[in-house]
Design an enzyme around this catalytic site. Structure first.
Site, PDB file in Angstrom:
ATOM      1  N   LYS A 202       0.727  -1.196   0.022  1.00 32.98           N
ATOM      2  CA  LYS A 202       0.101   0.069   0.070  1.00 32.98           C
ATOM      3  C   LYS A 202       0.908   1.262  -0.080  1.00 32.98           C
ATOM      4  O   LYS A 202       1.827   1.307   0.580  1.00 32.98           O
ATOM      5  CB  LYS A 202      -0.882  -0.072   1.097  1.00 32.98           C
ATOM      6  CG  LYS A 202      -2.073   1.026   1.129  1.00 32.98           C
ATOM      7  CD  LYS A 202      -2.824   0.858   2.502  1.00 32.98           C
ATOM      8  CE  LYS A 202      -3.844   2.000   2.583  1.00 32.98           C
ATOM      9  NZ  LYS A 202      -4.559   2.073   3.905  1.00 32.98           N
ATOM     10  N   SER A 278      -9.650   1.594   3.045  1.00 31.87           N
ATOM     11  CA  SER A 278      -8.679   2.526   2.109  1.00 31.87           C
ATOM     12  C   SER A 278      -7.642   1.571   1.388  1.00 31.87           C
ATOM     13  O   SER A 278      -6.935   2.250   0.518  1.00 31.87           O
ATOM     14  CB  SER A 278      -8.024   3.566   2.780  1.00 31.87           C
ATOM     15  OG  SER A 278      -7.174   3.160   3.744  1.00 31.87           O
ATOM     16  N   GLY A 301     -10.695   0.087   9.680  1.00 37.78           N
ATOM     17  CA  GLY A 301     -11.233  -1.087   8.814  1.00 37.78           C
ATOM     18  C   GLY A 301     -10.621  -1.215   7.474  1.00 37.78           C
ATOM     19  O   GLY A 301     -10.986  -1.911   6.646  1.00 37.78           O
ATOM     20  N   SER A 302      -9.383  -0.162   7.360  1.00 38.46           N
ATOM     21  CA  SER A 302      -8.706  -0.247   5.847  1.00 38.46           C
ATOM     22  C   SER A 302      -8.172  -1.468   5.382  1.00 38.46           C
ATOM     23  O   SER A 302      -7.949  -1.438   4.101  1.00 38.46           O
ATOM     24  CB  SER A 302      -7.892   0.991   5.986  1.00 38.46           C
ATOM     25  OG  SER A 302      -8.488   2.201   6.033  1.00 38.46           O
TER      26      SER A 302
END
Length: 535
Positions: A202, A278, A301-302
């Protein structure tokens, strides 16, 4: 006039509990409406009125400003170490070599049965041990895998609609890493079971030679990447092949994955829907079979949301279990990095390499030594001994009822297969906890971005500008009240864990949202969907 006051936590648990979890009330905006909303937030005449109205409609002042909370604030997660011995786990040292930890985890996995039937290398949905078998037997090489990945990424760009996976993808760097891994396999000196296995990262985790944009257009102008994040360095020492920096929701400030700057990742199972965010790129990359594991980051929660909406395994490690050194971290009291994987086994192997706290993390969490499950002995008995905790009112409160139905069927299947008991529990004040979480993360984001030039912040997408505008309305009182609620929440959860081993709930309350055409170019603000995505 009587003043509202939160009851003591022990009294709450003894009393009758009324389940309450309100839906977020906010308009869904894109295009000129979103532009007007962001402009009006900054307006002297209308800005304060609009933002105050939105916050009151969602009960924030009522929960944080207009009530007495006698509990002391808790500024970071603090939890006493569970001293009860766990069955069928094996501990290892936090400071041990990553390669040794991976080998230790592998040693306690069940023996793998080869499923290769012919000489054609399909690659799609290979697991880590599939790659290792293929490399060690000469079926394929890391170089061949790298060339397949490079070709697939280029082909994805030409599709209609185009498939966006990466913000930074350097073919020559991928080839270089693959060549080095191929040579190690030829010499019989592979570094670990992770050697040559492709990994996407990420774009808020530092990974040389790439910049870190965190999904923005401007961050590399003011923040140079000089070295790998610690978690990346640990994985690189095991031989993993870093294939690129994956697209993400800008600054991690959203749960859909929308990014008008670099492109929006599409859900591989339905290209008209979001992946969730995300960590949208990592979710899409693993679900498409491009690589078995990707790294994400998670505040609220990403990692878990895109894993749920894309059908992956997602692990947000306990806060402080993996150091955040080398992350562009703006949710500093809640953020963790962790794996998104195509299997639990692969998540475990990568986690074993990444794990390791910063010395200061241990000041508040007092963690026990990290461990891995020993799956070589009595798996049926281990699963049967677990006690699952289910708060049925919360479990079944999904926006789409089918989500709860499928998850209930999963629990029934676990019971039928292993005899695993599910026990009813209660978790009070979920609505208050949700509001406190929003205030905490919002305040930390505003603080984390406070030192940056306002001209740069105006280059953020309209959605993120609008969300930051709301976050700036939070006061010191709001933040302190939120930390008091954090202490209460920790108490309620620790009480639940006195009688159960795991708390089960659907990861998200809905299936993947549909991507609107306007959102691809200008983004969209849909806080109601954000609210129902969280569970």
């Amino acid at each position: 006039m009587a003043q509202n006051k939160m009851r003591p936590v022990d009294e709450v648990l003894r009393g009758k509990l009324e389940f309450k979890l309100a839906k977020v009330i906010a308009p869904k905006l894109t295009g000129w409406q979103l532009s007007l909303f962001v402009w009006s937030q900054g307006s002297f005449l209308f800005g304060k009125l609009i933002k105050s109205k939105l916050l009151r409609m969602n009960n924030l002042p009522q929960c944080l400003r207009e009530i007495i909370i006698s509990d002391a604030p808790m500024y970071q997660p603090e939890y006493p170490a569970n001293q009860a011995p766990e069955i069928a786990v094996k501990n290892f040292l936090d400071e041990s070599d990553p390669k040794e930890r991976v080998a230790f985890a592998l040693e306690h996995l069940p023996a793998r049965q080869s499923h290769f039937q012919d000489d054609s290398p399909p690659f799609l949905y290979w697991k880590i041990r599939d790659y290792v078998e293929a490399y060690t037997t000469g079926r394929v090489t890391p170089t061949q895998v790298a060339e397949r990945i490079i070709a697939t990424v280029e082909e994805a760009k030409k599709r209609s609609p185009s498939l966006v996976y990466f913000i930074s993808f350097l073919s020559e760097d991928v080839r270089k890493q693959a060549t080095e891994s191929t040579e190690r396999y030829k010499k019989g000196t592979a570094l670990s079971v992770l050697d040559g296995v492709p990994l996407a990262v990420k774009d808020d985790i530092d990974c040389l030679p790439h910049p870190s944009t965190a999904g923005t257009k401007w961050l590399p102008q003011v923040r140079e990447v000089k070295e790998d994040a610690v978690s990346i360095a640990r994985l690189r020492s095991c031989g993993m092949m870093m294939i690129g920096k994956a697209v993400m929701h800008e600054l991690g400030m959203g749960t859909t994955g929308s990014n008008p700057h670099h492109g929006t990742a599409r859900n591989p199972h339905d290209l008209g829907r979001y992946t969730g965010g995300s960590s949208s790129g990592p979710g899409a990359i693993v679900a498409s079979g491009l690589c078995p594991v990707a790294l994400g980051t998670d505040v609220g929660g990403s990692i878990r949301i895109p894993s749920s909406l894309c059908g992956n395994i997602g692990l947000k490690p306990t806060f402080g279990r993996i150091t955040n050194e080398g992350l562009f971290c703006v949710g500093w009291s809640m953020e963790s990095s962790g794996p998104i994987a195509s299997s639990t086994e692969d998540a475990l192997l990568v986690y074993a390499a990444m794990v390791g706290s910063h010395p200061t993390d241990k000041l508040h969490s007092w963690p026990l030594p990290p461990c891995v499950p020993d799956l070589n002995v009595g798996f049926q008995a281990i699963m049967g001994s677990l006690k699952l905790g289910k708060y049925s009112d919360w479990f079944n409160s999904t926006f789409e009822k089918e989500v709860a139905e499928v998850c209930n069927k999963s629990l029934n299947l676990i019971f039928e297969t292993f005899g695993t008991e599910t026990k009813e529990i209660i978790l009070p004040e979920l609505d208050e906890i949700k509001i406190a979480h929003l205030c905490t993360v919002g305040s930390e984001y505003v603080s984390g971005l406070a030192g940056y030039d306002t001209k740069l912040l105006k280059e953020l997408s309209l959605e993120v500008q609008g969300t930051l505008g709301l976050f700036k309305e939070f006061t010191a009182l709001d933040y302190l009240s939120s930390q008091k609620i954090r202490r209460r929440a920790m108490y309620f959860y620790m009480q639940a864990f006195e009688s159960v081993d795991v708390i089960v709930t659907p990861t998200t309350g809905t299936t993947a949202p549909v991507i609107s055409s306007a959102a691809l170019t200008v983004g969209e603000s849909d806080l109601t969907t954000v609210g129902i995505t969280y569970k």
